[in-house]
Design a protein around this motif. Structure first.
Motif, PDB file in Angstrom:
ATOM      1  N   GLU A  30     -13.676   3.561 -12.903  1.00 35.05           N
ATOM      2  CA  GLU A  30     -13.181   2.059 -12.788  1.00 35.05           C
ATOM      3  C   GLU A  30     -11.554   1.891 -13.218  1.00 35.05           C
ATOM      4  N   VAL A  31     -11.115   0.991 -12.182  1.00 35.80           N
ATOM      5  CA  VAL A  31      -9.631   0.952 -12.337  1.00 35.80           C
ATOM      6  C   VAL A  31      -9.142  -0.323 -13.038  1.00 35.80           C
TER       7      VAL A  31
ATOM      8  N   TYR B 276      -3.617   0.836 -11.675  1.00 33.35           N
ATOM      9  CA  TYR B 276      -3.215   0.408 -10.180  1.00 33.35           C
ATOM     10  C   TYR B 276      -3.464  -1.162 -10.065  1.00 33.35           C
ATOM     11  N   GLU B 277      -2.489  -1.781  -9.761  1.00 31.10           N
ATOM     12  CA  GLU B 277      -2.376  -3.145  -9.395  1.00 31.10           C
ATOM     13  C   GLU B 277      -2.476  -3.366  -8.051  1.00 31.10           C
ATOM     14  N   LEU B 278      -3.584  -4.221  -7.728  1.00 33.73           N
ATOM     15  CA  LEU B 278      -3.605  -4.605  -6.281  1.00 33.73           C
ATOM     16  C   LEU B 278      -3.034  -5.773  -5.884  1.00 33.73           C
TER      17      LEU B 278
ATOM     18  N   ILE C  39      -9.691   2.097  -3.361  1.00 33.11           N
ATOM     19  CA  ILE C  39      -8.297   2.438  -3.006  1.00 33.11           C
ATOM     20  C   ILE C  39      -7.779   3.569  -3.900  1.00 33.11           C
ATOM     21  N   TYR C  40      -8.011   3.404  -5.523  1.00 36.29           N
ATOM     22  CA  TYR C  40      -7.701   4.295  -6.244  1.00 36.29           C
ATOM     23  C   TYR C  40      -8.047   5.665  -6.043  1.00 36.29           C
ATOM     24  N   ASP C  41      -9.586   5.945  -5.638  1.00 37.07           N
ATOM     25  CA  ASP C  41      -9.838   7.092  -5.358  1.00 37.07           C
ATOM     26  C   ASP C  41      -9.108   7.516  -4.220  1.00 37.07           C
TER      27      ASP C  41
END
Length: 351
Positions: A204-205, A210-212, A273-275
């Motif tokens: 979980e981000v 990470y800021e979308l 996206i983080y993955d």
């Protein structure tokens, strides 16, 4: 090793001092970052203090070994503390191995039926039940995010979140293709079929990771389809999120509220996206360890579940257990511990 441990002790003392300063306390982000770092160091500090105590007790016992009255007792104590020291040294070696920064996080799991048609979807449902039972056994919480039921049972796709202490550290090895060998309920001749379902486990981000950029996300509002109740199906509550730079699409429709569907969809989108970025970064800098257990790629075959022989085999580490019935009931501890132990062994060898 002991120079590193002394440096960690000093760092811990520095953090403790920093967390008492008004300018740090007023900075929520900095406080959270320092508190997390201190929490990550706590197990190492505790183990090192135990080691130092055992070392001190060993030296004291050794100095009394020649005492005519206490000599016999002192020698026993000396041996006891020497064994304890060696045990704690081994533990410290493992604790000092590079940590995965995501280990303490909650996870989002995606399971899809792959090769095998209806039987693959049924198996995807079996894997979902396996993980939810494991979560229940561990005291974790499960929150379903999105699902598409299979026509004969199970799921063609389901995504859900598991929340709890260090969930990612335990289930991060589950990503890959899971293969089942059994006689499907639809098979009239009693023949064993092989089907597969894929599992993707993502941390979980949060915004610290990470800021979308929402300018890169296209949001489409549509009417929900399929099962979900009359209220869901008759309102424009479904949300489709498209991340334009990567082309990743997330569709969320399980809630009546458009806002809640958007929130759930964004959780999944951020994690995907983080993955993706983590995998790209590993490839770019060549940081994928030779010792790493599996690639974490959805297409890599990692495990076989053989029903006729009640057997589960993890192909990455050559581990087999003849207790498939227990495994499918959520008793995954034996497999997970074997994976963790092998991962630690490989890291130590590489170090």
């Amino acid at each position: 090793m002991f120079q590193r441990l002394d440096a960690i002790k000093q760092r811990n003392e520095f953090i403790t001092s920093e967390l008492t300063k008004p300018e740090v306390i007023s900075d929520v982000t900095k406080t959270a970052k320092l508190s997390k770092e201190q929490s990550d160091l706590s197990e190492i500090i505790e183990c090192y203090n135990e080691y130092l105590k055992a070392k001190q007790d060993y030296e004291e016992a050794k100095s009394l070994a020649s005492d005519p009255e206490l000599g016999e007792f002192a020698k026993e104590e000396e041996q006891k503390q020497e064994i304890l020291q060696k045990s704690l040294e081994k533990k410290l070696e493992i604790l000092l191995l590079p940590k995965d920064p995501n280990d303490g996080k909650n996870i989002i799991v995606e399971i899809r039926g792959a090769a095998g048609g209806d039987e693959a979807n049924i198996f995807a449902g079996d894997l979902y039940n396996m993980y939810t039972r494991y979560a229940e056994n561990q005291g974790f919480k499960v929150e379903n995010l999105e699902s598409t039921p299979g026509s004969s049972g199970g799921f063609s796709e389901i995504s859900f979140m598991i929340k709890g202490d260090n969930v990612y550290s335990k289930l991060k090895y589950e990503s890959g293709a899971h293969r089942v060998q059994r006689v499907p309920t639809t098979e009239s001749q009693g023949r064993v079929h092989t089907s597969t379902a894929t599992v993707l486990v993502m941390p979980e981000v949060d915004d610290l990771d990470y800021e979308l950029d929402m300018n890169e996300v296209r949001i489409d509002i549509t009417r929900a389809s399929g099962n979900g109740g009359q209220g869901v199906n008759t309102t424009d509550s479904a949300v489709r999120l498209t991340h334009i730079p990567t082309g990743i699409v997330v569709y969320s429709q399980t809630e009546r509220s458009q806002i809640k569907n958007k929130e759930k969809g964004l959780k999944i989108l951020k994690s995907r996206i983080y993955d993706l970025k983590m995998r790209e970064q590993e490839k770019e800098v060549g940081s994928i360890r030779k010792s790493k257990i599996g690639t974490g790629d959805r297409s890599e075959k990692i495990r076989t579940y053989n029903y006729p022989q009640n057997r589960v085999t993890d192909h990455r580490i050559g581990f087999t257990t003849n207790s498939l019935d227990r495994v499918m009931n959520g008793k995954l501890d034996e497999i997970i511990e074997a994976l963790i132990t092998e991962d630690q062994r490989r890291k130590l060898a590489e170090e």
